[in-house]
Design a protein around this motif. Structure first.
Motif, PDB file in Angstrom:
ATOM      1  N   VAL A 195      -2.623 -19.052 -69.948  1.00  0.00           N
ATOM      2  CA  VAL A 195      -3.777 -19.931 -69.738  1.00  0.00           C
ATOM      3  C   VAL A 195      -4.980 -19.129 -69.247  1.00  0.00           C
ATOM      4  N   ASP A 196      -4.771 -18.254 -68.269  1.00  0.00           N
ATOM      5  CA  ASP A 196      -5.873 -17.495 -67.692  1.00  0.00           C
ATOM      6  C   ASP A 196      -6.497 -16.544 -68.718  1.00  0.00           C
ATOM      7  N   ASP A 197      -5.677 -15.884 -69.519  1.00  0.00           N
ATOM      8  CA  ASP A 197      -6.210 -15.013 -70.570  1.00  0.00           C
ATOM      9  C   ASP A 197      -7.010 -15.810 -71.590  1.00  0.00           C
ATOM     10  N   TRP A 198      -6.458 -16.938 -72.018  1.00  0.00           N
ATOM     11  CA  TRP A 198      -7.162 -17.798 -72.966  1.00  0.00           C
ATOM     12  C   TRP A 198      -8.482 -18.287 -72.368  1.00  0.00           C
ATOM     13  N   TYR A 199      -8.445 -18.737 -71.114  1.00  0.00           N
ATOM     14  CA  TYR A 199      -9.636 -19.267 -70.452  1.00  0.00           C
ATOM     15  C   TYR A 199     -10.728 -18.201 -70.361  1.00  0.00           C
ATOM     16  N   ASP A 200     -10.347 -16.979 -69.956  1.00  0.00           N
ATOM     17  CA  ASP A 200     -11.328 -15.897 -69.844  1.00  0.00           C
ATOM     18  C   ASP A 200     -11.958 -15.550 -71.188  1.00  0.00           C
ATOM     19  N   LYS A 201     -11.172 -15.601 -72.263  1.00  0.00           N
ATOM     20  CA  LYS A 201     -11.681 -15.219 -73.578  1.00  0.00           C
ATOM     21  C   LYS A 201     -12.440 -16.342 -74.281  1.00  0.00           C
ATOM     22  N   GLN A 202     -11.998 -17.589 -74.112  1.00  0.00           N
ATOM     23  CA  GLN A 202     -12.536 -18.675 -74.919  1.00  0.00           C
ATOM     24  C   GLN A 202     -13.444 -19.657 -74.186  1.00  0.00           C
ATOM     25  N   VAL A 203     -13.231 -19.869 -72.907  1.00  0.00           N
ATOM     26  CA  VAL A 203     -13.910 -20.965 -72.228  1.00  0.00           C
ATOM     27  C   VAL A 203     -14.906 -20.498 -71.178  1.00  0.00           C
ATOM     28  N   LYS A 204     -14.533 -19.522 -70.393  1.00  0.00           N
ATOM     29  CA  LYS A 204     -15.325 -19.126 -69.233  1.00  0.00           C
ATOM     30  C   LYS A 204     -16.779 -18.820 -69.578  1.00  0.00           C
ATOM     31  N   LYS A 205     -17.006 -18.077 -70.647  1.00  0.00           N
ATOM     32  CA  LYS A 205     -18.373 -17.693 -71.000  1.00  0.00           C
ATOM     33  C   LYS A 205     -19.177 -18.847 -71.583  1.00  0.00           C
ATOM     34  N   THR A 206     -18.533 -19.916 -71.997  1.00  0.00           N
ATOM     35  CA  THR A 206     -19.249 -21.062 -72.554  1.00  0.00           C
ATOM     36  C   THR A 206     -19.470 -22.166 -71.533  1.00  0.00           C
ATOM     37  N   THR A 207     -18.849 -22.038 -70.371  1.00  0.00           N
ATOM     38  CA  THR A 207     -18.953 -23.063 -69.333  1.00  0.00           C
ATOM     39  C   THR A 207     -20.158 -22.780 -68.442  1.00  0.00           C
ATOM     40  N   LEU A 208     -21.051 -23.723 -68.370  1.00  0.00           N
ATOM     41  CA  LEU A 208     -22.208 -23.598 -67.489  1.00  0.00           C
ATOM     42  C   LEU A 208     -21.862 -24.167 -66.127  1.00  0.00           C
ATOM     43  N   LEU A 209     -22.835 -24.387 -65.333  1.00  0.00           N
ATOM     44  CA  LEU A 209     -22.605 -24.962 -64.008  1.00  0.00           C
ATOM     45  C   LEU A 209     -21.955 -26.333 -64.132  1.00  0.00           C
ATOM     46  N   LYS A 210     -21.010 -26.573 -63.256  1.00  0.00           N
ATOM     47  CA  LYS A 210     -20.316 -27.862 -63.266  1.00  0.00           C
ATOM     48  C   LYS A 210     -20.881 -28.721 -62.140  1.00  0.00           C
ATOM     49  N   PRO A 211     -21.110 -29.995 -62.407  1.00  0.00           N
ATOM     50  CA  PRO A 211     -21.629 -30.859 -61.355  1.00  0.00           C
ATOM     51  C   PRO A 211     -20.556 -31.165 -60.310  1.00  0.00           C
ATOM     52  N   GLY A 212     -21.008 -31.507 -59.124  1.00  0.00           N
ATOM     53  CA  GLY A 212     -20.078 -31.917 -58.080  1.00  0.00           C
ATOM     54  C   GLY A 212     -19.681 -30.786 -57.151  1.00  0.00           C
ATOM     55  N   VAL A 213     -18.720 -31.090 -56.311  1.00  0.00           N
ATOM     56  CA  VAL A 213     -18.233 -30.142 -55.311  1.00  0.00           C
ATOM     57  C   VAL A 213     -17.451 -29.037 -55.997  1.00  0.00           C
ATOM     58  N   LYS A 214     -17.626 -27.807 -55.509  1.00  0.00           N
ATOM     59  CA  LYS A 214     -16.901 -26.666 -56.079  1.00  0.00           C
ATOM     60  C   LYS A 214     -15.410 -26.840 -55.804  1.00  0.00           C
ATOM     61  N   ALA A 215     -14.611 -26.682 -56.832  1.00  0.00           N
ATOM     62  CA  ALA A 215     -13.156 -26.835 -56.710  1.00  0.00           C
ATOM     63  C   ALA A 215     -12.575 -25.698 -55.877  1.00  0.00           C
ATOM     64  N   SER A 216     -11.524 -25.993 -55.110  1.00  0.00           N
ATOM     65  CA  SER A 216     -10.881 -24.953 -54.306  1.00  0.00           C
ATOM     66  C   SER A 216      -9.854 -24.167 -55.117  1.00  0.00           C
ATOM     67  N   MET A 217      -9.446 -24.709 -56.250  1.00  0.00           N
ATOM     68  CA  MET A 217      -8.517 -24.019 -57.146  1.00  0.00           C
ATOM     69  C   MET A 217      -9.262 -23.627 -58.415  1.00  0.00           C
ATOM     70  N   SER A 218      -8.793 -22.571 -59.059  1.00  0.00           N
ATOM     71  CA  SER A 218      -9.417 -22.159 -60.312  1.00  0.00           C
ATOM     72  C   SER A 218      -9.024 -23.126 -61.426  1.00  0.00           C
ATOM     73  N   ASP A 219      -9.824 -23.133 -62.477  1.00  0.00           N
ATOM     74  CA  ASP A 219      -9.506 -23.964 -63.642  1.00  0.00           C
ATOM     75  C   ASP A 219      -8.150 -23.572 -64.222  1.00  0.00           C
TER      76      ASP A 219
END
Length: 90
Positions: free
Chosen positions: A29-53
């Protein structure tokens, strides 16, 4: 080239321990997230999560593999046995 059932031998895997399951799913999941999602995700509204996606997605996927009656029982199991793996899990 014709492949027959006698071409290779594999040993049957009858079970996997829970720690290995969590680790394997998290790495995928983490490898996929870093390659496919992380760079396309902008700022997320709301309180910063204490756990990673990746941690949240890992728990959601692992929950599907285990025979718990519901989310509350599964999360209780994680809190009781694997809280050191998810230190910000409350």
């Amino acid at each position: 080239m014709k492949v027959t059932s006698n071409s290779f031998q594999t040993s049957p895997m009858t079970s996997i321990d829970f720690g290995t399951l969590i680790t394997t799913i998290f790495v995928i999941v983490d490898d996929w997230y870093d390659k496919q999602v992380k760079k396309t995700t902008l700022l997320k509204p709301g309180v910063k999560a204490s756990m990673s996606d990746s941690e949240i997605m890992t728990l959601a996927l692992v929950m599907d593999y285990l025979p718990f009656l519901g989310e509350t029982q599964f999360l209780g199991f994680i809190r009781g046995n694997y809280i050191e793996w998810f230190p910000f899990f409350t």
